[in-house]
Design a protein around this motif. Structure first.
Motif, mmCIF file in Angstrom:
data_model
loop_
_atom_site.group_PDB
_atom_site.id
_atom_site.type_symbol
_atom_site.label_atom_id
_atom_site.label_comp_id
_atom_site.label_asym_id
_atom_site.label_seq_id
_atom_site.Cartn_x
_atom_site.Cartn_y
_atom_site.Cartn_z
ATOM 1 N N GLY A 175 24.977 25.160 53.180
ATOM 2 C CA GLY A 175 25.596 24.532 54.336
ATOM 3 C C GLY A 175 25.829 23.044 54.178
ATOM 4 O O GLY A 175 26.329 22.384 55.096
ATOM 5 N N ASN A 176 25.469 22.500 53.035
ATOM 6 C CA ASN A 176 25.695 21.071 52.781
ATOM 7 C C ASN A 176 27.199 20.786 52.773
ATOM 8 O O ASN A 176 27.961 21.457 52.077
ATOM 9 N N VAL A 177 27.623 19.769 53.536
ATOM 10 C CA VAL A 177 29.055 19.465 53.638
ATOM 11 C C VAL A 177 29.635 18.999 52.314
ATOM 12 O O VAL A 177 30.851 18.990 52.125
ATOM 13 N N HIS A 178 28.758 18.593 51.406
ATOM 14 C CA HIS A 178 29.234 18.143 50.097
ATOM 15 C C HIS A 178 29.481 19.307 49.136
ATOM 16 O O HIS A 178 29.926 19.103 48.007
ATOM 17 N N LEU A 179 29.148 20.515 49.565
ATOM 18 C CA LEU A 179 29.395 21.714 48.760
ATOM 19 C C LEU A 179 30.425 22.578 49.468
ATOM 20 O O LEU A 179 30.085 23.393 50.334
ATOM 21 N N PRO A 180 31.696 22.422 49.160
ATOM 22 C CA PRO A 180 32.722 23.217 49.851
ATOM 23 C C PRO A 180 32.575 24.699 49.512
ATOM 24 O O PRO A 180 32.177 25.057 48.407
ATOM 25 N N PRO A 181 32.880 25.578 50.467
ATOM 26 C CA PRO A 181 32.780 27.023 50.203
ATOM 27 C C PRO A 181 33.823 27.469 49.186
ATOM 28 O O PRO A 181 34.866 26.832 49.013
ATOM 29 N N THR A 182 33.494 28.557 48.503
ATOM 30 C CA THR A 182 34.420 29.120 47.515
ATOM 31 C C THR A 182 35.174 30.277 48.161
ATOM 32 O O THR A 182 34.573 31.317 48.457
ATOM 33 N N PRO A 183 36.471 30.132 48.418
ATOM 34 C CA PRO A 183 37.218 31.214 49.075
ATOM 35 C C PRO A 183 37.402 32.413 48.155
ATOM 36 O O PRO A 183 37.705 32.269 46.962
ATOM 37 N N ALA A 184 37.196 33.616 48.700
ATOM 38 C CA ALA A 184 37.422 34.859 47.951
ATOM 39 C C ALA A 184 38.663 35.513 48.530
ATOM 40 O O ALA A 184 38.594 36.201 49.554
ATOM 41 N N ASP A 185 39.797 35.268 47.912
ATOM 42 C CA ASP A 185 41.064 35.757 48.460
ATOM 43 C C ASP A 185 41.946 36.446 47.423
ATOM 44 O O ASP A 185 43.135 36.637 47.621
ATOM 45 N N ILE A 186 41.334 36.825 46.284
ATOM 46 C CA ILE A 186 42.077 37.513 45.228
ATOM 47 C C ILE A 186 41.795 39.008 45.331
ATOM 48 O O ILE A 186 40.636 39.429 45.290
ATOM 49 N N SER A 187 42.815 39.807 45.474
ATOM 50 C CA SER A 187 42.628 41.256 45.620
ATOM 51 C C SER A 187 42.146 41.876 44.313
ATOM 52 O O SER A 187 42.293 41.291 43.228
ATOM 53 N N ALA A 188 41.567 43.062 44.436
ATOM 54 C CA ALA A 188 41.098 43.776 43.245
ATOM 55 C C ALA A 188 42.252 44.063 42.288
ATOM 56 O O ALA A 188 42.093 43.994 41.062
ATOM 57 N N GLN A 189 43.416 44.375 42.837
ATOM 58 C CA GLN A 189 44.586 44.657 42.011
ATOM 59 C C GLN A 189 44.995 43.431 41.200
ATOM 60 O O GLN A 189 45.237 43.515 39.987
ATOM 61 N N ASP A 190 45.046 42.274 41.853
ATOM 62 C CA ASP A 190 45.427 41.045 41.158
ATOM 63 C C ASP A 190 44.366 40.624 40.150
ATOM 64 O O ASP A 190 44.684 40.173 39.052
ATOM 65 N N PHE A 191 43.106 40.790 40.543
ATOM 66 C CA PHE A 191 42.022 40.441 39.622
ATOM 67 C C PHE A 191 42.059 41.326 38.385
ATOM 68 O O PHE A 191 41.911 40.853 37.257
ATOM 69 N N ALA A 192 42.259 42.621 38.583
ATOM 70 C CA ALA A 192 42.300 43.559 37.462
ATOM 71 C C ALA A 192 43.440 43.216 36.503
ATOM 72 O O ALA A 192 43.289 43.308 35.274
ATOM 73 N N GLY A 193 44.593 42.827 37.057
ATOM 74 C CA GLY A 193 45.724 42.448 36.206
ATOM 75 C C GLY A 193 45.421 41.221 35.375
ATOM 76 O O GLY A 193 45.745 41.167 34.169
ATOM 77 N N TRP A 194 44.797 40.233 36.001
ATOM 78 C CA TRP A 194 44.419 39.016 35.260
ATOM 79 C C TRP A 194 43.388 39.337 34.180
ATOM 80 O O TRP A 194 43.503 38.879 33.037
#
Length: 421
Positions: free
Chosen positions: A141-160
Motif C-alpha cells: 500500500g506504499n504510495v511509492h510502489l505503484p500497482p502492477t496492472p494485469a490486463d493481458i488476456s491469456a490469448q495475447d500472453f500465449a501468443g507472445w
C-alpha cells in the motif's frame, strides 16, 4: 562404471515412471472453486468436495523399487538412478493414499516439511517466510510502489510466449496451449507450456513466467532429453522438484522479474502449508490468504493447491508449495559456495537435465569427461558465468553487513563524519 547395466536400468526407469504423473492426478474437479466462492459470498462457506480417485500404481511401484534395489550406490550414476526410481515409487504410494494420513507421509518424504531446520543454520523455511513477510508488510500500500496492472488476456500472453520460446528453443518445438482447468497461471513440460485460460497477465508476469517456466523447467527437460548416456535426466522426477523450483525462483530474482507480491505469495504458501499440517482446514487457510491481501479467486486457488490430494478438514496436505522458498534458499547458497570454491561449472551442470544439487556435484566428473553433455539451452543470466560470479560474490559480501545496526539517518551522519575528517 558398468555401462551396459546403466543403460538397462536407465531404459527400465524411463518405462516404469511413465504412469506416475503427480500434478495431473491431483487436479480438482472443475467448478469446485467457483462453488466454494458462491457459498462464501452468500455468507455460508462450506468445505469443498474434492474427492479424488485412488488409482492403483502397484505394478509401477514394484518395477521402480526393483530398479532401485538393483543399483549399486557406490556408483554415482547408479545412485542417481536408484534415488530417482525410489522418488517415483514414493509418488505412486502417495497417489494411492489420497485423502489419508499416508498421503502426507509420502508427500513429506518427497518434498519435505516447511518447519524442518537446516542443521548448520538453525533456521527453517517457515523462519525465512516470516522474515520476508515482516520486511514486505510495511511496503504494501506504499504510495511509492505503484500497482502492477494485469490486463493481458491469456490469448495475447500465449501468443507472445510462443514467439519467445520459438526463438530460444531453436532446435526443438515447444507448444503453448490454453488450459481452462489449470490452477497456476502457467505450467511447463518439455514440449508444451500450458497457460490458464481464465487468467489476466501483467507485463511482470510475462518475464516471470518466461524465465521460470520456459527457461528453467522446459529448458532442463529438453536438455535432459539430449543426454544420450542417461536418458532419465529428462524425467521430471519428484526428487528434483525442490532444486527445480529453487532454480526457477532464483531466475526470477536475478532477472528482476519478481515483484513484492510474487515474493509474498511464495512466503505465504510456506506458512499456509505449515498451518494445514497443524490442522487448519480449507476455509481457515483460504481466510489466511485473503487476510494477507490476495483476492478471493487467488486465495481459493492458493488453498486448493495445498489441499489437493489431502483432506479439506486439515492435517492431510500436499506439501509441495513449501519447496519454492526452500529451493530458493538452497540454490542461492549452493551458487554462492560454488563461486567461492571456484566451481562455476556446477551451476552450468544444474541446467543439463533434471538434477538435484547433490546430483550436480556427484555427477561432475562425468560432465568433465564428456560422458554427460553440457546444456544445449542455457538462459542468459546463467550462460555468462563471469557476470553471475560477480553477482554471487557481491551477494556473499553484503550478507556480512548487519542491517540491525543501520538506520536511514546514518547516511547523513556518515557523510558528516567524512566531511569532518
Amino acid at each position: 562404471m558398468d555401462i551396459k547395466k546403466i543403460e538397462t536400468l536407465d531404459m527400465a526407469l524411463m518405462q516404469a515412471s511413465k504412469k506416475i504423473k503427480v500434478l495431473q492426478a491431483l487436479q480438482w474437479p472443475l467448478g469446485a472453486e467457483e462453488k466454494f466462492l458462491e457459498g462464501w459470498r452468500k455468507g455460508n462457506p462450506q468445505l469443498p468436495e474434492a474427492n479424488l480417485e485412488r488409482r492403483d500404481y502397484s505394478d509401477s511401484i514394484a518395477a521402480l523399487e526393483e530398479i532401485s534395489a538393483r543399483c549399486d550406490h557406490d556408483d554415482v550414476v547408479e545412485k542417481f538412478l536408484s534415488e530417482t526410481a525410489q522418488s517415483y515409487a514414493y509418488s505412486g504410494r502417495m497417489l494411492q493414499a489420497v485423502g489419508t494420513p499416508d498421503f502426507t507421509t509420502y508427500s513429506t518424504k518427497i518434498y519435505g516439511r516447511p518447519d524442518t531446520l537446516y542443521k548448520l543454520q538453525g533456521m527453517s523455511a517457515v523462519d525465512g517466510a516470516k522474515f520476508f513477510l515482516e520486511v514486505t508488510d510495511s511496503l504494501l500500500g506504499n504510495v511509492h510502489l505503484p500497482p502492477t496492472p494485469a490486463d493481458i488476456s491469456a490469448q495475447d500472453f500465449a501468443g507472445w510466449l510462443k514467439a519467445e520460446v520459438d526463438e530460444f528453443f531453436c532446435h526443438d518445438t515447444v507448444e503453448v496451449v490454453i488450459d481452462k482447468s489449470l490452477s497456476s497461471k502457467a505450467l511447463a513440460g518439455a514440449t508444451r507450456i500450458r497457460v490458464r485460460g481464465s487468467a489476466l497477465f501483467s507485463q511482470l508476469d510475462k518475464d516471470q513466467l518466461l524465465f521460470h517456466e520456459a527457461y528453467v523447467h522446459t529448458a532442463t527437460m529438453l536438455n535432459g532429453r539430449k543426454q544420450s548416456n542417461l536418458k532419465s535426466l529428462s524425467l521430471g522426477a519428484p526428487r528434483t522438484t525442490r532444486t527445480q523450483e529453487g532454480l526457477a525462483v532464483m531466475a526470477e530474482l536475478i532477472t528482476n522479474a519478481m515483484d513484492i507480491n510474487r515474493l509474498r505469495r511464495v512466503a505465504l504458501r510456506v506458512l499456509a502449508v505449515k498451518q494445514a499440517l497443524d490442522g487448519a482446514d480449507f476455509i481457515e487457510v483460504f481466510k489466511f490468504f485473503l487476510d494477507a491481501g490476495q483476492s478471493e479467486e487467488e486465495s481459493v486457488r492458493s488453498a486448493q493447491r495445498i489441499f489437493r490430494g489431502g483432506h479439506v478438514k486439515g492435517g492431510i496436505v500436499f506439501t509441495k508449495d513449501a519447496v519454492y522458498l526452500q529451493g530458493l534458499i538452497e540454490v542461492h547458497t549452493f551458487m554462492r559456495v560454488a563461486i567461492r570454491d571456484n566451481r562455476p561449472d556446477l551451476i552450468r551442470n544444474l541446467f543439463a537435465g533434471r538434477l538435484t544439487l547433490a546430483d550436480a556435484l556427484r555427477l561432475a566428473p562425468h560432465f568433465e569427461s564428456g560422458w554427460l553433455k553440457p546444456p544445449t539451452y542455457l538462459p542468459g543470466w546463467a550462460s555468462d558465468l563471469r557476470r553471475l560470479a560477480a553477482v554471487m560474490a557481491y551477494s556473499a559480501f553484503v550478507s556480512f553487513i548487519k542491517l540491525e545496526k543501520v538506520y536511514l539517518e546514518r547516511a547523513i551522519e556518515f557523510e558528516e563524519e567524512l566531511n569532518a575528517v
